[in-house]
Design an enzyme around this catalytic site. Structure first.
Site, PDB file in Angstrom:
ATOM      1  N   GLY A 257      -2.013  -4.310   0.971  1.00  0.00           N
ATOM      2  CA  GLY A 257      -2.136  -5.539   1.737  1.00  0.00           C
ATOM      3  C   GLY A 257      -1.214  -6.650   1.290  1.00  0.00           C
TER       4      GLY A 257
ATOM      5  CG  ASP B 231      -3.563   4.561   8.244  1.00  0.00           C
ATOM      6  OD1 ASP B 231      -2.559   5.249   8.496  1.00  0.00           O
ATOM      7  OD2 ASP B 231      -3.783   4.059   7.128  1.00  0.00           O
TER       8      ASP B 231
ATOM      9  CB  SER C 130      -0.931   0.010   1.222  1.00  0.00           C
ATOM     10  OG  SER C 130      -0.193  -0.179   2.421  1.00  0.00           O
TER      11      SER C 130
ATOM     12  CG  ASN D  56       0.828  -5.380   4.337  1.00  0.00           C
ATOM     13  OD1 ASN D  56       0.190  -4.664   5.093  1.00  0.00           O
ATOM     14  ND2 ASN D  56       1.013  -5.067   3.066  1.00  0.00           N
TER      15      ASN D  56
ATOM     16  CG  HIS E 247      -1.203   3.496   4.764  1.00  0.00           C
ATOM     17  ND1 HIS E 247      -2.185   2.949   5.569  1.00  0.00           N
ATOM     18  CD2 HIS E 247      -0.719   2.506   3.987  1.00  0.00           C
ATOM     19  CE1 HIS E 247      -2.295   1.663   5.283  1.00  0.00           C
ATOM     20  NE2 HIS E 247      -1.418   1.361   4.332  1.00  0.00           N
TER      21      HIS E 247
END
Length: 209
Positions: free
Chosen positions: A66, A175, A29, A95, A178
């Site tokens: 992801g 979040d 991502s 991830n 990111h």
């Protein structure tokens, strides 16, 4: 004689075209520009720069939000066959770490992606990652060590921590993971530190860039 010279010129042009086959970005991502406009992501910014220097040298962004190292390893052979890049940028592992997956398995997957790239005639570079100590300091340190070990054992150019400076600047989305739009030029600078030396001469920027 004229026909012979024309044939040589055509062969040279063809060889040049085959060589300048572009950059494949295999990431998650962070390289897929999650949460921001795709045109503002570091990959798009690099594409813009390269198109100004060498418009026939494409940047293929095969990043998927992801994605894990296992997923990237599975997808890579088809991507190599389809795009035939001469440079593969591997930005995976974050991830895996966030899910607490085996650091040794991460290393095996990264190493296999480097090998697959080289077998296809491409150079590989590695963008390393770090994670918060959610699974304890031992796991965090072992996770980070895998990138260094793979880079050294395979003699692969690498960046120890791709997000270096991003958190310090507060350039993180809500979040907490990111990077924001403001972070993208910094990510580009970090990535280019290992990508640029691997590019064809005509695609490399000036020393002041």
């Amino acid at each position: 004689m004229a026909r012979y010279l024309l044939l040589i010129q055509l062969l040279c042009v063809t060889a040049s075209s085959v060589h300048a086959s572009g950059v494949l970005i295999l990431g998650d991502s962070i390289s897929a520009a999650y949460g921001i406009e795709k045109s503002a992501g570091w990959v798009a910014l690099m594409d813009q720069q390269l198109q100004e220097r060498c418009p026939d040298y494409p940047v293929i962004n095969a990043s998927v939000s992801g994605e894990t190292t296992a997923g990237g390893k599975t997808r890579l052979p088809a991507l190599l066959s389809r795009h035939q890049p001469d440079l593969v940028v591997i930005e995976l592992g974050g991830n895996d770490g966030l899910r607490g997956l085996s650091p040794m398995a991460i290393a095996r997957n990264l190493e296999q992606m480097v090998v697959l790239s080289r077998e296809a005639g491409a150079t590989a570079v590695l963008l390393g990652m770090r994670i918060p100590p959610n699974y304890g300091q031992q796991y965090t340190a072992l996770f980070e060590q895998q990138f260094k070990d793979v880079a050294q054992s395979t003699s692969t150019p690498w960046v120890p921590f791709f997000l270096d400076g991003v958190i310090e600047q507060g350039w993180v989305q809500d979040d907490g993971i990111h990077p924001t739009v403001d972070a993208q030029p910094l990510l580009l600078e970090s990535a280019l530190s290992v990508i640029e030396p691997q590019l064809p001469v005509q695609c490399q920027g000036k020393s002041d860039q």
